[in-house]
Every structure is written in C-alpha cells, then in structure tokens.
Design an enzyme around this catalytic site. Structure first.
Site, PDB file in Angstrom:
ATOM      1  N   SER A 162       0.789  -1.224   0.000  1.00 11.01           N
ATOM      2  CA  SER A 162       0.000   0.000   0.000  1.00 11.01           C
ATOM      3  C   SER A 162       0.820   1.273   0.000  1.00 11.01           C
ATOM      4  CB  SER A 162      -0.937   0.012   1.205  1.00 11.01           C
ATOM      5  OG  SER A 162      -0.192   0.011   2.419  1.00 11.01           O
ATOM      6  N   HIS A 216      -5.178  -4.129  -1.819  1.00 12.82           N
ATOM      7  CA  HIS A 216      -4.937  -3.170  -2.901  1.00 12.82           C
ATOM      8  C   HIS A 216      -4.773  -3.852  -4.250  1.00 12.82           C
ATOM      9  CE1 HIS A 216      -4.434   0.445  -0.375  1.00 12.82           C
ATOM     10  NE2 HIS A 216      -4.066  -0.437   0.534  1.00 12.82           N
ATOM     11  N   LYS A 223     -11.620  -0.665  -0.768  1.00  9.67           N
ATOM     12  CA  LYS A 223     -10.617  -0.071  -1.653  1.00  9.67           C
ATOM     13  C   LYS A 223     -11.186  -0.073  -3.080  1.00  9.67           C
ATOM     14  CE  LYS A 223      -7.462   0.219   1.679  1.00  9.67           C
ATOM     15  NZ  LYS A 223      -8.226  -0.330   2.811  1.00  9.67           N
TER      16      LYS A 223
END
Length: 403
Positions: free
Chosen positions: A192, A220, A251
């Site tokens: 990240s 992610h 996300k």
C-alpha cells in the site's frame, strides 16, 4: 485538561502527537490530516472548504463510489433490512444478503467459500488469530500492513520478519526456525505504500519446501491487478495458488468490510475461531449490498481494470520523464517521493494550490528519507485528469526543489 496525578502520567503520550502534528501543520494551509472532503458523485473531483480540487489520493480504484447502481443497491437493502442487523453473525445477525455476498466473493476469488468481516483490519487480525497461536510461527514481510503485524502480536505466535520481497531472506528465516507447529507466511499482494507486487511464484515454492502455509492480503489488488482484477494469482497467470486469501471491501470495492476465502473446512473453522468475526456485529445491509453490486459490476465491466493499469503506467511515465521518483511502483498505487516529512507537506500544500489533492505519508509509516505523496489512479479519473495531475505535481516538485 484534567490535572490529576493519573492524567499527568498520560500527558507525555498525549503531547507526542500534539507536538508532532503541530510541527507539520503549523498553519491552516498545511493541514493534511483529518480534512473533510465532499466527493462529487460523477467525477474524481472533491470539494474542500468551497474549493474544487482533483482528488488523487482516494482509494476507490474502480470508480464506483458514486455509481448510481451501487447507491441504488444500498438504498434497496436499507428499505428491506433497515440500517443495521440484530447482532453477531452466529446469533441473530446473519441475513440472506450476507450469504449472497459471501457466495459472490468466493466465486470471484476462485474458492469454495468465504466469510465477510466488519473491516479489512478485523479480517486480518481475525484470520491470523484463528489460525496460529503459542507454539506456532508467523513469517511476515517487513512492509506488511499494520493489521497483519497487530494480528500476529495478538495471536501469541512467534513472529519472524524478513526483508521486503526478499524470498532468499525468507528461505533463510524458514530454514533457521524449528519446523514445529503451524508455519504461516503472510504478504501483501500489492503493497500500500510502494505499489509493488509480491513475488508470488517464488514465495509459493519456498513455502512448499519448508512446510509453510501462504496467506496473501489482496486489499490493494482486487480490481487493480490481474487481467480482470482478480488479484495476484491472476496477475501471475494462475501458475500457483495461495492457501488463504484475505481482502477488503473498502478499496476497489466502495463499501466497508473485509473478507477471507478458502476451502470450506477453513471457513467453517474461522466462523467459530476468529474472535473479530464471532464477537463483532454483522456487516450492515447497505454496506453488504453496495459490495455485492460492485463485485458484479466489476465482472461485467473489465474496462475499469484495463483503464487503471494503462493510466497508472502512463502517469508514472510522465513523472519519471520529469525526474520524479515513484520507487518500485507497478500498480495504481503510486508513491511520489518528496524526501523529508517537511518536504512532503510542502509538496502537498503546493500541489493543492495547483488544483490537486495529493496527501502526504510521513514517518513512521515510511522511512525518514522517503516521505511521499501517495497517489491512487482510479477508473473515475479521465485521461485529462491524469495529465492535469501530473502537470500539477511536476510544477509543485520544481517549486519545492524536489526536482
């Protein structure tokens, strides 16, 4: 402030963050933490105190946060189920909507079953605590997310760290540790802070050679890597599989919650052994419905993934041509390196004056000479947005002396 002796002992802890923030945000223009933004539903822009700015540090990778289909699904779920559930999942908190979401997650992840948690943080801490404990050993990448680190600490298992994406170092760590109990290696698929990808194929080989399970956090990666956004296994053409897949619904998927997918026997075990799952209220109806609809849209609209990957590469290229470092990023997470913490705040402040929000990440989250703006390229951005943002960051970098 309470002046009792008990509070006086707490004061040094309170003073640390008070002073730390004051050093960086010494005037209103430099405020970058806990700022309220009002995002536009149909663009990548947001309002900050009456100023319209291009948001370049938001997580909604797939650009679905304001999508009318997702919003309508959330509204319909509230109309059907209300605003909350009746308790924890094991008792009165489960609804058909939860089961439908879990089935969709399992299908998307290519696993037998899945369960959803109230947050990605809870998913990581809950899965780790449900799998290992005293007498077991967890091996974690130096750059693993804080939720993984905390889950390891809470589990009571022995924790061994290895250098970032250094498979040879991991192998030495595994070889030098007694081969007893459960051995679990945990990595992020996309990191990240740096936006690089774990070397999955090599990790799988080392784990197999040393009797270790492999757990990957896809937070992610979902919607970001792989030809259709299915994450790290798809990115490596399904050459190998991981044992435990964990991710978030906040996300690429514009909702709340976390998930874990795996064999049916593993999921059954976690339903009873994962404390954050067993003792937390069930995910709210609106969040579950928004996540479910977003997953379905992702599968129908692969162009979103293609756009993210193409424009991320182009954005990095524009910055590199100007002499700006993005370290090892190869995904939609693009660190724009400033250097010192003060330089990162200067960079963010000047970028905002040029019409773009790029939020700083400073120590201790990153090394003290690698403070940066953490940028996220999303499907809500347009090509013109990417050009505008790159130009703004380049101008700000020149004004601050970064380049």
């Amino acid at each position: 402030m309470n002046t009792s002796a008990a509070w006086a002992r707490l004061e040094p802890k309170l003073a640390y963050f008070r002073n730390r923030v004051a050093q960086l945000e010494y005037e209103p223009a430099r405020k970058n933490s806990f700022v309220a933004y009002t995002a536009e539903r149909d663009s990548a822009y947001a309002d900050q105190d009456g100023q319209r700015l291009l948001m370049m540090s938001g997580y909604s990778y797939l650009g679905l946060a304001g999508d009318e289909r997702v919003v309508s699904a959330a509204k319909a779920a509230v109309d059907r189920y209300g605003t909350g559930n009746h308790g924890v999942r094991a008792l009165a908190g489960s609804t058909p909507l939860h089961e439908e979401l879990e089935a969709e997650v399992a299908k998307f992840a290519g696993r037998e079953q899945a369960i959803v948690f109230g947050s990605g943080y809870a998913a990581n801490t809950g899965v780790i605590g449900g799998l290992v404990g005293p007498g077991d050993t967890v091996f974690i990448d130096k750059y693993d997310h804080a939720s993984i680190v905390d889950g390891c600490k809470l589990s009571g298992a022995s924790v061994v760290r290895f250098r970032h994406n250094d498979v040879a170092h991991l192998e030495r760590r595994l070889a030098s540790t007694p081969d007893t109990g459960v051995r679990l290696v945990i990595v992020d698929s996309v990191y990240s802070m740096d936006g690089d990808i774990a070397p999955l194929v090599e990790l799988r080989k080392v784990c197999d050679a040393h009797n270790a399970l492999l757990m990957v956090d896809e937070a992610h990666a979902l919607g970001v890597i792989g030809a259709t956004g299915r994450g790290i296994e798809e990115h490596f053409d399904y050459e190998v599989k991981v044992d435990v897949k964990v991710g978030t619904l906040s996300k690429g998927i514009p909702s709340m919650g976390g998930w874990v997918a795996g064999p049916a026997e593993l999921i059954h075990h976690l339903k009873y052994a994962s404390r954050p799952f067993l003792f937390s209220a069930a995910l709210g109806p609106a969040q579950a419905a928004a996540a479910l609809e977003s997953l379905r849209i992702l599968q129908r609209e692969p162009w979103r993934v293609e756009f993210i990957q193409r424009e991320s590469e182009r954005f990095r290229g524009l910055l590199h041509a100007a002499g700006i470092s993005t370290v090892d990023s190869e995904t939609a997470v693009v660190p724009v390196i400033a250097g010192s913490d003060d330089a990162a705040y200067d960079f963010a402040t000047l970028s905002r004056k040029h019409g773009v929000i790029g939020l700083p990440v400073v120590t201790p989250a990153v090394p003290n000479d690698l403070a940066r703006l953490r940028i996220a390229i999303t499907a809500r951005h347009t090509e013109a947005d990417i050009d505008f943002a790159a130009d703004a960051f380049i101008k700000a970098a020149r004004e601050t002396g970064i380049i």
